[in-house]
Design a protein around this motif. Structure first.
Motif, PDB file in Angstrom:
ATOM      1  N   ALA A  61      23.936  34.583  56.937  1.00 53.33           N
ATOM      2  CA  ALA A  61      22.682  35.069  56.044  1.00 53.33           C
ATOM      3  C   ALA A  61      23.027  35.453  54.764  1.00 53.33           C
ATOM      4  N   ILE A  62      24.486  35.876  54.699  1.00 47.84           N
ATOM      5  CA  ILE A  62      24.980  36.117  53.387  1.00 47.84           C
ATOM      6  C   ILE A  62      26.476  35.490  53.353  1.00 47.84           C
ATOM      7  N   HIS A  63      26.771  34.756  52.061  1.00 49.54           N
ATOM      8  CA  HIS A  63      27.999  34.178  51.790  1.00 49.54           C
ATOM      9  C   HIS A  63      28.735  35.143  50.543  1.00 49.54           C
ATOM     10  N   ILE A  64      29.867  35.427  51.128  1.00 51.80           N
ATOM     11  CA  ILE A  64      30.718  36.381  50.178  1.00 51.80           C
ATOM     12  C   ILE A  64      31.881  35.350  49.779  1.00 51.80           C
ATOM     13  N   TYR A  65      32.279  35.356  48.631  1.00 52.74           N
ATOM     14  CA  TYR A  65      33.378  34.684  48.014  1.00 52.74           C
ATOM     15  C   TYR A  65      34.043  35.511  47.047  1.00 52.74           C
ATOM     16  N   PRO A  66      35.542  35.703  47.317  1.00 57.51           N
ATOM     17  CA  PRO A  66      36.330  36.722  46.390  1.00 57.51           C
ATOM     18  C   PRO A  66      36.369  36.009  45.269  1.00 57.51           C
ATOM     19  N   PHE A  67      36.240  37.044  44.271  1.00 57.57           N
ATOM     20  CA  PHE A  67      36.337  36.703  42.776  1.00 57.57           C
ATOM     21  C   PHE A  67      37.892  36.349  42.214  1.00 57.57           C
ATOM     22  N   GLU A  68      38.798  36.806  43.236  1.00 55.20           N
ATOM     23  CA  GLU A  68      39.997  36.752  43.042  1.00 55.20           C
ATOM     24  C   GLU A  68      40.448  35.244  42.870  1.00 55.20           C
ATOM     25  N   HIS A  69      39.835  34.350  43.938  1.00 52.77           N
ATOM     26  CA  HIS A  69      40.102  32.961  43.871  1.00 52.77           C
ATOM     27  C   HIS A  69      39.751  32.249  42.660  1.00 52.77           C
ATOM     28  N   TYR A  70      38.748  32.698  41.729  1.00 52.70           N
ATOM     29  CA  TYR A  70      38.550  32.069  40.490  1.00 52.70           C
ATOM     30  C   TYR A  70      39.633  31.905  39.673  1.00 52.70           C
ATOM     31  N   THR A  71      40.355  33.116  39.731  1.00 55.24           N
ATOM     32  CA  THR A  71      41.617  32.970  38.821  1.00 55.24           C
ATOM     33  C   THR A  71      42.545  31.933  39.182  1.00 55.24           C
ATOM     34  N   GLU A  72      42.548  31.642  40.818  1.00 56.50           N
ATOM     35  CA  GLU A  72      43.889  30.701  41.031  1.00 56.50           C
ATOM     36  C   GLU A  72      43.207  29.451  40.879  1.00 56.50           C
ATOM     37  N   TRP A  73      41.661  29.262  41.031  1.00 50.41           N
ATOM     38  CA  TRP A  73      41.261  27.711  40.839  1.00 50.41           C
ATOM     39  C   TRP A  73      41.292  27.647  39.363  1.00 50.41           C
ATOM     40  N   LYS A  74      41.332  28.549  38.411  1.00 50.84           N
ATOM     41  CA  LYS A  74      41.486  28.118  36.806  1.00 50.84           C
ATOM     42  C   LYS A  74      42.731  27.537  36.823  1.00 50.84           C
ATOM     43  N   ASP A  75      43.657  28.238  37.299  1.00 50.01           N
ATOM     44  CA  ASP A  75      44.972  27.899  37.100  1.00 50.01           C
ATOM     45  C   ASP A  75      45.415  26.379  37.715  1.00 50.01           C
ATOM     46  N   GLU A  76      44.547  26.037  38.786  1.00 49.54           N
ATOM     47  CA  GLU A  76      45.011  24.513  39.625  1.00 49.54           C
ATOM     48  C   GLU A  76      44.094  23.919  38.846  1.00 49.54           C
ATOM     49  N   LEU A  77      42.796  23.970  38.546  1.00 47.93           N
ATOM     50  CA  LEU A  77      41.897  22.993  38.369  1.00 47.93           C
ATOM     51  C   LEU A  77      41.756  22.795  36.665  1.00 47.93           C
ATOM     52  N   ASN A 114      22.926  51.174  51.376  1.00 49.48           N
ATOM     53  CA  ASN A 114      22.409  51.404  52.537  1.00 49.48           C
ATOM     54  C   ASN A 114      22.161  49.927  53.256  1.00 49.48           C
ATOM     55  N   VAL A 115      22.929  48.899  52.860  1.00 44.44           N
ATOM     56  CA  VAL A 115      22.964  47.832  53.594  1.00 44.44           C
ATOM     57  C   VAL A 115      24.536  47.808  54.574  1.00 44.44           C
ATOM     58  N   LYS A 116      23.987  47.145  55.615  1.00 44.84           N
ATOM     59  CA  LYS A 116      25.442  46.995  56.473  1.00 44.84           C
ATOM     60  C   LYS A 116      25.520  45.406  56.836  1.00 44.84           C
ATOM     61  N   LEU A 117      26.686  45.044  56.573  1.00 41.02           N
ATOM     62  CA  LEU A 117      26.810  43.553  57.034  1.00 41.02           C
ATOM     63  C   LEU A 117      27.893  43.360  58.055  1.00 41.02           C
ATOM     64  N   THR A 145      44.046  25.906  51.254  1.00 49.35           N
ATOM     65  CA  THR A 145      44.679  27.012  50.630  1.00 49.35           C
ATOM     66  C   THR A 145      44.004  28.239  51.261  1.00 49.35           C
ATOM     67  N   MET A 146      42.862  28.062  52.027  1.00 53.41           N
ATOM     68  CA  MET A 146      42.252  29.140  52.888  1.00 53.41           C
ATOM     69  C   MET A 146      41.568  29.934  52.039  1.00 53.41           C
ATOM     70  N   ARG A 147      40.918  29.402  50.858  1.00 53.74           N
ATOM     71  CA  ARG A 147      39.985  30.112  49.965  1.00 53.74           C
ATOM     72  C   ARG A 147      38.510  29.631  50.143  1.00 53.74           C
ATOM     73  N   THR A 148      38.156  29.909  51.348  1.00 53.29           N
ATOM     74  CA  THR A 148      36.840  29.329  51.745  1.00 53.29           C
ATOM     75  C   THR A 148      35.689  30.319  51.342  1.00 53.29           C
ATOM     76  N   GLY A 149      35.922  31.616  51.689  1.00 58.75           N
ATOM     77  CA  GLY A 149      34.958  32.763  51.592  1.00 58.75           C
ATOM     78  C   GLY A 149      34.291  32.772  52.995  1.00 58.75           C
ATOM     79  N   PHE A 150      33.553  33.639  53.107  1.00 53.00           N
ATOM     80  CA  PHE A 150      32.944  33.832  54.580  1.00 53.00           C
ATOM     81  C   PHE A 150      31.572  34.350  54.552  1.00 53.00           C
ATOM     82  N   TYR A 151      30.987  34.465  55.828  1.00 59.95           N
ATOM     83  CA  TYR A 151      29.532  34.653  56.168  1.00 59.95           C
ATOM     84  C   TYR A 151      29.486  35.913  56.688  1.00 59.95           C
ATOM     85  N   CYS A 152      28.271  36.599  56.593  1.00 55.60           N
ATOM     86  CA  CYS A 152      28.095  37.878  57.126  1.00 55.60           C
ATOM     87  C   CYS A 152      26.472  37.638  57.696  1.00 55.60           C
TER      88      CYS A 152
END
Length: 237
Positions: A61-77, A114-117, A145-152
């Motif tokens: 229902a909800i896809h979470i992606y770590p913002f930390e990965h953006y810095t890593e992608w910026k360095d690589e892409l 008040n949300v639980k995931l 790189t195992m930077r896929t994000g995850f679902y809840c």
């Protein structure tokens, strides 16, 4: 068990739209919303999925992606794609700080206001990522790189907004950080001991079947169509 582990940087939604290839649709392009937004069992208000066979549903229902990965992608892409590094670029609903595949475990229960995931599975990136960024092989690189994000899944609906704190309230499988799961999915996919152990924990039905098939047949499912959009061929290790 309650501990503050992160914060929402942005809440993002998107509509299903015609995609690059003729006859295809995608809702991977998502934009952040400024105000509080309702969260239902099916996902965020106003958010859509183009292919409900592989996206969305109660377990995703909800896809979470770590913002930390953006810095890593910026360095690589390197190149023109880096200028578009903004929240929602990877199709996530929640862009977060503090939550990564290293420190989040399968089955974790997260409280946000008040949300639980409940963390249910990691993302399996597909060829639409390649097309959006115009970088062949990016989906495969996300796996490696195992930077896929995850679902809840949504255990308790409510309201979400950027700036909300994220608390870890339950951790039933502390030995199964998502990074370990990703290694089993993509790096060492036929590790018999790991396959046997992962089947002792609660998995979504599709993944339970996947790991059972790997264990019984000693083959892995073909990734060609998902990663490149091409017709798959038989693949074994």
């Amino acid at each position: 068990m309650e501990s503050l582990i992160g914060v929402i940087q942005a809440v993002c939604v998107g509509k299903s739209e015609p995609f690059i290839c003729p006859g295809t649709y995608s809702a991977i392009s998502k934009s952040s919303v400024r105000n509080e937004i309702a969260v239902y069992y099916e996902g965020l208000e106003g958010d859509e999925q183009a292919d409900v066979h592989v996206h969305g549903g109660l377990d995703k229902a909800i896809h979470i992606y770590p913002f930390e990965h953006y810095t890593e992608w910026k360095d690589e892409l390197r190149g023109p794609t880096t200028r578009f590094m903004s929240h929602g670029l990877f199709g996530e609903n929640l862009s977060t700080l503090g939550l990564t595949e290293k420190n989040i475990c399968l089955g974790d229960v997260l409280s946000i206001g008040n949300v639980k995931l409940e963390v249910t599975q990691t993302r399996q990136p597909c060829w639409k990522v390649n097309e959006k960024f115009r970088i062949p092989g990016l989906a495969n690189l996300m796996q490696k790189t195992m930077r896929t994000g995850f679902y809840c899944r949504v255990l308790q609906p409510g309201l979400l907004a950027s700036g909300h704190s994220i608390e870890l309230t339950q951790r039933p499988y502390p030995n199964w950080p998502l990074e370990r799961l990703l290694k089993l999915l993509y790096i060492n996919p036929l590790d018999q001991q790991e396959l046997e152990e992962v089947l002792t924990i609660r998995l979504v039905p599709r993944w339970k079947k996947l790991f059972e098939q790997r264990l019984s047949t000693q083959t892995i499912e073909d990734w060609t169509r998902r990663l490149s959009g091409q017709v798959p061929y038989e693949r074994t290790l």
